[in-house]
Design a protein around this motif. Structure first.
Motif, PDB file in Angstrom:
ATOM      1  N   ILE A 181     -35.339 -28.579  74.937  1.00  0.00           N
ATOM      2  CA  ILE A 181     -34.685 -28.957  76.196  1.00  0.00           C
ATOM      3  C   ILE A 181     -34.530 -30.470  76.189  1.00  0.00           C
ATOM      4  O   ILE A 181     -35.513 -31.199  76.024  1.00  0.00           O
ATOM      5  CB  ILE A 181     -35.535 -28.545  77.422  1.00  0.00           C
ATOM      6  CG1 ILE A 181     -35.948 -27.076  77.341  1.00  0.00           C
ATOM      7  CG2 ILE A 181     -34.787 -28.825  78.727  1.00  0.00           C
ATOM      8  CD1 ILE A 181     -34.818 -26.107  77.365  1.00  0.00           C
ATOM      9  N   PHE A 182     -33.295 -30.932  76.377  1.00  0.00           N
ATOM     10  CA  PHE A 182     -33.071 -32.375  76.411  1.00  0.00           C
ATOM     11  C   PHE A 182     -32.568 -32.775  77.787  1.00  0.00           C
ATOM     12  O   PHE A 182     -32.247 -31.934  78.603  1.00  0.00           O
ATOM     13  CB  PHE A 182     -32.098 -32.814  75.293  1.00  0.00           C
ATOM     14  CG  PHE A 182     -30.765 -32.118  75.284  1.00  0.00           C
ATOM     15  CD1 PHE A 182     -30.643 -30.814  74.834  1.00  0.00           C
ATOM     16  CD2 PHE A 182     -29.626 -32.772  75.722  1.00  0.00           C
ATOM     17  CE1 PHE A 182     -29.416 -30.171  74.819  1.00  0.00           C
ATOM     18  CE2 PHE A 182     -28.390 -32.140  75.712  1.00  0.00           C
ATOM     19  CZ  PHE A 182     -28.280 -30.835  75.262  1.00  0.00           C
ATOM     20  N   GLU A 183     -32.532 -34.073  78.048  1.00  0.00           N
ATOM     21  CA  GLU A 183     -32.206 -34.684  79.348  1.00  0.00           C
ATOM     22  C   GLU A 183     -33.418 -34.586  80.290  1.00  0.00           C
ATOM     23  O   GLU A 183     -33.825 -33.499  80.715  1.00  0.00           O
ATOM     24  CB  GLU A 183     -30.962 -34.070  80.002  1.00  0.00           C
ATOM     25  CG  GLU A 183     -29.664 -34.527  79.373  1.00  0.00           C
ATOM     26  CD  GLU A 183     -29.459 -36.054  79.482  1.00  0.00           C
ATOM     27  OE1 GLU A 183     -29.668 -36.613  80.560  1.00  0.00           O
ATOM     28  OE2 GLU A 183     -29.109 -36.663  78.472  1.00  0.00           O
ATOM     29  N   SER A 184     -33.933 -35.756  80.644  1.00  0.00           N
ATOM     30  CA  SER A 184     -35.184 -35.792  81.408  1.00  0.00           C
ATOM     31  C   SER A 184     -35.091 -35.074  82.755  1.00  0.00           C
ATOM     32  O   SER A 184     -36.035 -34.413  83.176  1.00  0.00           O
ATOM     33  CB  SER A 184     -35.628 -37.239  81.614  1.00  0.00           C
ATOM     34  OG  SER A 184     -34.666 -37.955  82.350  1.00  0.00           O
ATOM     35  N   ALA A 185     -33.943 -35.204  83.453  1.00  0.00           N
ATOM     36  CA  ALA A 185     -33.843 -34.549  84.772  1.00  0.00           C
ATOM     37  C   ALA A 185     -33.920 -33.031  84.614  1.00  0.00           C
ATOM     38  O   ALA A 185     -34.492 -32.333  85.470  1.00  0.00           O
ATOM     39  CB  ALA A 185     -32.547 -34.974  85.470  1.00  0.00           C
ATOM     40  N   VAL A 186     -33.366 -32.528  83.520  1.00  0.00           N
ATOM     41  CA  VAL A 186     -33.407 -31.082  83.265  1.00  0.00           C
ATOM     42  C   VAL A 186     -34.838 -30.659  82.913  1.00  0.00           C
ATOM     43  O   VAL A 186     -35.324 -29.619  83.360  1.00  0.00           O
ATOM     44  CB  VAL A 186     -32.416 -30.715  82.135  1.00  0.00           C
ATOM     45  CG1 VAL A 186     -32.481 -29.230  81.815  1.00  0.00           C
ATOM     46  CG2 VAL A 186     -30.990 -31.131  82.524  1.00  0.00           C
TER      47      VAL A 186
END
Ligand SMILES: N[C@@H](CCC(=O)N[C@@H](CS)C(=O)NCC(=O)O)C(=O)O
Length: 224
Positions: free
Chosen positions: A63-68
């Protein structure tokens, strides 16, 4: 049994720190692997579509993107860090976006090549924080008694200023007593403190030096 969590990280990355703070607030066990972003390992490029940290590996899924990552942790782990009310939750998500915009401004501030750009970025940051000062009404956290994901986002934002303040007072946070109080509370929070290693200030100073930017020059002069 739940899949083991591995957070692919970098020692200075503020987006990594927000995920580490959330994991720590929730009491979730995870393995942290710090990589060198100036020399990205091949295995990292394979799993990271945008070639950026953080990446949360959940078993075989990346899983990438910190908000995700924050949202995934919110949905799967105990101890909610988002408000229960949908409107309040949406507002918190909006301020998390704002936090990412501030991080972009900070990158523009430390990378500014000349004095004119540096001054423009300084003003832009000052205005962003004035906007934030007007929103943070509660104490000790963004919205009162409950530490939230917005707090997890701004802990790493304020941490930059511990090193910037050693160079000079740029006036960015001046005259903002609510932010001063919030910054202090965040700096004392164990999850915020332990999201970086003890060598963080030295590593950040070195990183700033190597930017060859206007701020790098100011830092060299301040240390002389
Ligand atoms: N929008 C991304 C931003 C992540 C990001 O910018 N990470 C930086 C380090 S703090 C990175 O990996 N940069 C490497 C590069 O751009 O090559 C997120 O929220 O996860």
């Amino acid at each position: 049994m739940a899949a083991p969590l591995r957070l692919i990280s970098h020692k200075l990355c503020p987006y990594v720190q927000r995920a580490v703070i959330a994991l720590s607030e929730k009491g979730v066990a995870f393995e942290r692997i710090d990589i060198d972003l100036a020399n990205k390992p091949d295995w990292f490029l394979v799993i990271s579509p945008l070639a950026k940290t953080p990446v949360l590996q959940v078993g075989d899924t990346a899983i990438f993107e910190s908000a995700v990552i924050l949202e995934y942790l919110e949905e799967t782990q105990r101890k909610p860090l988002h408000p229960a009310d949908p409107l309040a939750r949406a507002e918190h998500r909006a301020w998390i976006e704002f936090g990412s915009a501030v991080l972009n401004d900070i990158a523009g501030f430390y990378a500014a090549p000349d004095e004119a750009t540096f001054k423009a970025k300084t003003l832009q940051l000052e205005q962003r924080f004035a906007r934030l000062e007007a929103r943070v009404a509660a104490s000790p956290w963004f919205d009162g008694e409950s530490f939230s994901l917005v707090d997890a986002v701004f802990g790493p934002v304020f941490r930059y200023f511990d090193v910037f303040d050693e160079i000079a007072d740029f006036g960015i946070l001046a005259g903002k007593p609510i932010l001063a109080r919030w910054r202090k509370a965040l700096a004392a929070r164990p999850s915020v403190q332990s999201a970086v290693s003890v060598d963080y200030p030295a590593l950040l100073r070195d990183f700033l030096n190597r930017r060859n930017s206007w701020l790098s020059g100011l830092q060299v002069r301040a240390a002389a």
